[in-house]
Write a protein that holds these residues in place. Structure first.
Motif, short mmCIF file in Angstrom:
data_model
loop_
_atom_site.label_atom_id
_atom_site.label_comp_id
_atom_site.label_asym_id
_atom_site.label_seq_id
_atom_site.Cartn_x
_atom_site.Cartn_y
_atom_site.Cartn_z
N ASP A 132 48.36 54.71 41.54
CA ASP A 132 47.10 55.50 40.85
C ASP A 132 46.42 55.01 39.52
OD1 ASP A 132 45.95 58.59 40.99
OD2 ASP A 132 46.46 58.09 39.04
N ASN A 133 47.49 54.56 38.67
CA ASN A 133 47.01 54.24 37.60
C ASN A 133 46.48 52.56 37.55
OD1 ASN A 133 46.80 54.61 34.62
ND2 ASN A 133 48.55 53.32 34.34
N VAL A 134 46.92 51.82 38.28
CA VAL A 134 46.34 50.45 38.43
C VAL A 134 44.74 50.47 39.01
CG1 VAL A 134 46.81 49.85 40.81
CG2 VAL A 134 46.79 48.16 38.98
N CYS A 135 44.63 51.65 39.81
CA CYS A 135 43.28 51.67 40.33
C CYS A 135 42.23 51.84 39.22
CB CYS A 135 42.96 52.77 41.24
SG CYS A 135 43.91 52.46 42.81
N ASP A 136 42.50 52.57 38.11
CA ASP A 136 41.68 52.81 37.09
C ASP A 136 41.70 51.67 36.20
OD1 ASP A 136 41.46 55.58 37.55
OD2 ASP A 136 42.87 56.32 36.23
N HIS A 137 42.89 51.02 35.92
CA HIS A 137 42.62 49.64 35.39
C HIS A 137 41.84 48.69 35.86
CE1 HIS A 137 45.52 50.98 32.00
NE2 HIS A 137 46.29 51.32 32.92
N ALA A 138 42.06 48.56 37.35
CA ALA A 138 41.21 47.60 37.99
C ALA A 138 39.58 47.95 37.91
CB ALA A 138 41.38 47.81 39.56
N PHE A 139 39.47 49.09 37.75
CA PHE A 139 37.90 49.47 37.52
C PHE A 139 37.58 49.00 36.19
CE2 PHE A 139 34.64 52.17 35.95
CZ PHE A 139 33.51 52.05 36.98
N ALA A 156 38.66 46.57 34.47
CA ALA A 156 38.68 45.22 33.97
C ALA A 156 37.54 44.49 35.19
CB ALA A 156 40.13 44.53 34.59
N LEU A 157 36.99 45.14 36.13
CA LEU A 157 36.32 44.59 37.12
C LEU A 157 34.78 45.13 36.86
CD1 LEU A 157 38.86 44.39 39.88
CD2 LEU A 157 38.29 42.50 38.46
N ARG A 158 34.67 46.14 36.43
CA ARG A 158 33.16 46.84 36.71
C ARG A 158 32.07 46.00 36.13
NH1 ARG A 158 32.78 51.87 32.75
NH2 ARG A 158 30.77 52.05 33.77
N TRP A 159 32.49 44.99 35.03
CA TRP A 159 31.37 44.38 34.45
C TRP A 159 31.34 42.82 34.78
CZ3 TRP A 159 28.21 47.60 33.05
CH2 TRP A 159 28.32 48.91 32.57
N ALA A 160 32.67 42.44 35.15
CA ALA A 160 33.15 40.89 35.55
C ALA A 160 32.57 40.87 36.80
CB ALA A 160 34.56 40.69 35.25
N ALA A 161 33.09 41.80 37.73
CA ALA A 161 32.87 41.53 39.20
C ALA A 161 32.55 42.93 39.95
CB ALA A 161 34.11 40.79 39.93
N PRO A 162 31.28 43.38 39.61
CA PRO A 162 30.94 44.85 40.19
C PRO A 162 31.31 44.83 41.58
CG PRO A 162 29.03 43.61 38.96
CD PRO A 162 30.19 42.58 38.93
N ALA A 163 30.82 43.86 42.42
CA ALA A 163 30.90 43.82 43.85
C ALA A 163 32.56 44.27 44.13
CB ALA A 163 30.65 42.49 44.42
N ARG A 164 33.35 43.76 43.29
CA ARG A 164 34.70 44.30 43.61
C ARG A 164 35.07 45.59 43.28
NH1 ARG A 164 39.00 39.89 41.63
NH2 ARG A 164 40.08 41.05 43.39
N VAL A 165 34.18 46.31 42.74
CA VAL A 165 34.56 47.91 42.37
C VAL A 165 33.22 48.66 43.38
CG1 VAL A 165 35.89 47.53 40.48
CG2 VAL A 165 33.64 47.70 40.18
N PHE A 166 32.68 48.18 44.29
CA PHE A 166 31.51 48.67 44.98
C PHE A 166 30.21 49.01 44.32
CE2 PHE A 166 36.09 50.01 46.56
CZ PHE A 166 36.00 49.13 47.53
N HIS A 167 30.22 48.45 43.08
CA HIS A 167 29.22 48.59 42.17
C HIS A 167 29.33 50.32 41.65
CE1 HIS A 167 27.42 44.68 42.94
NE2 HIS A 167 27.64 44.98 44.18
N ALA A 168 30.44 50.82 41.68
CA ALA A 168 30.63 52.02 41.37
C ALA A 168 29.97 52.12 39.75
CB ALA A 168 31.94 52.59 41.22
N GLU A 169 29.52 53.19 39.60
CA GLU A 169 28.96 53.72 38.13
C GLU A 169 30.21 54.22 37.20
OE1 GLU A 169 25.89 53.20 36.94
OE2 GLU A 169 25.31 52.01 38.60
N ASP A 170 31.04 54.85 37.56
CA ASP A 170 32.29 55.18 36.95
C ASP A 170 33.33 55.28 37.77
OD1 ASP A 170 32.34 57.66 38.47
OD2 ASP A 170 30.71 58.83 37.49
N VAL A 171 34.51 55.55 37.24
CA VAL A 171 35.79 55.30 37.72
C VAL A 171 36.02 56.47 39.08
CG1 VAL A 171 37.14 57.02 36.19
CG2 VAL A 171 38.25 55.07 37.17
#
Length: 151
Positions: free
Chosen positions: A37-44, A46-61
């Protein structure tokens, strides 16, 4: 993948190995669920600015977690378990039937238990309202298989 995320994944793998070695430990099983559960928040984060496609271009967690829930139902069940809502899923140790053809895959300890308990062994289950009951380690395996695709 960042070094921090790689470390988090390694911690999950180590905790899951410990949980599999102790199949009746709700505590070890819950630890793995919380780490997933926690790693999903950390991934968001870590990746939201560096690789937005990997977080589905989500605006928030929350949007990211909603998308993960739709992509992998096991993650949704883990999210609900970790939310610890009074009417949400919980861990329970229950007797699970073992088909005779599966006996060859049982440990000697489980084999002996099943002989004296009407072909059943105890396992940690995720039990949700509405009658859903799944082997916790199977749910965790499905979620982790999905997370491994991030590597």
């Amino acid at each position: 993948m960042s070094q921090a995320l790689a470390g988090a994944f390694a911690q999950i793998e180590e905790a899951f190995a410990a949980a599999r070695a102790h199949p009746l430990s709700s505590r070890k099983t819950l630890l793995v669920a919380v780490l997933v559960d926690n790693v999903c928040d950390h991934a968001f984060e870590a990746l939201r600015w560096a690789a937005p496609a990997r977080v589905f271009h989500a605006e928030d967690v929350l949007a990211f977690r909603a998308r993960l829930r739709s992509e992998e139902p096991a993650l949704g069940l883990i999210f609900d378990l970790c939310a610890a809502a009074p009417d949400g899923p919980r861990l329970e140790t229950r007797a699970v039937a073992v088909p005779i053809e599966a006996y060859g895959r049982l440990s000697i300890e489980d084999f002996m238990v099943s002989l004296y308990n009407a072909n059943t062994v105890q396992r940690v289950m995720i039990v949700a309202p509405g009658g859903l009951a799944r082997l916790a380690h199977e749910v965790l395996s499905e979620a982790m298989a999905y997370l491994r695709t991030w590597e």
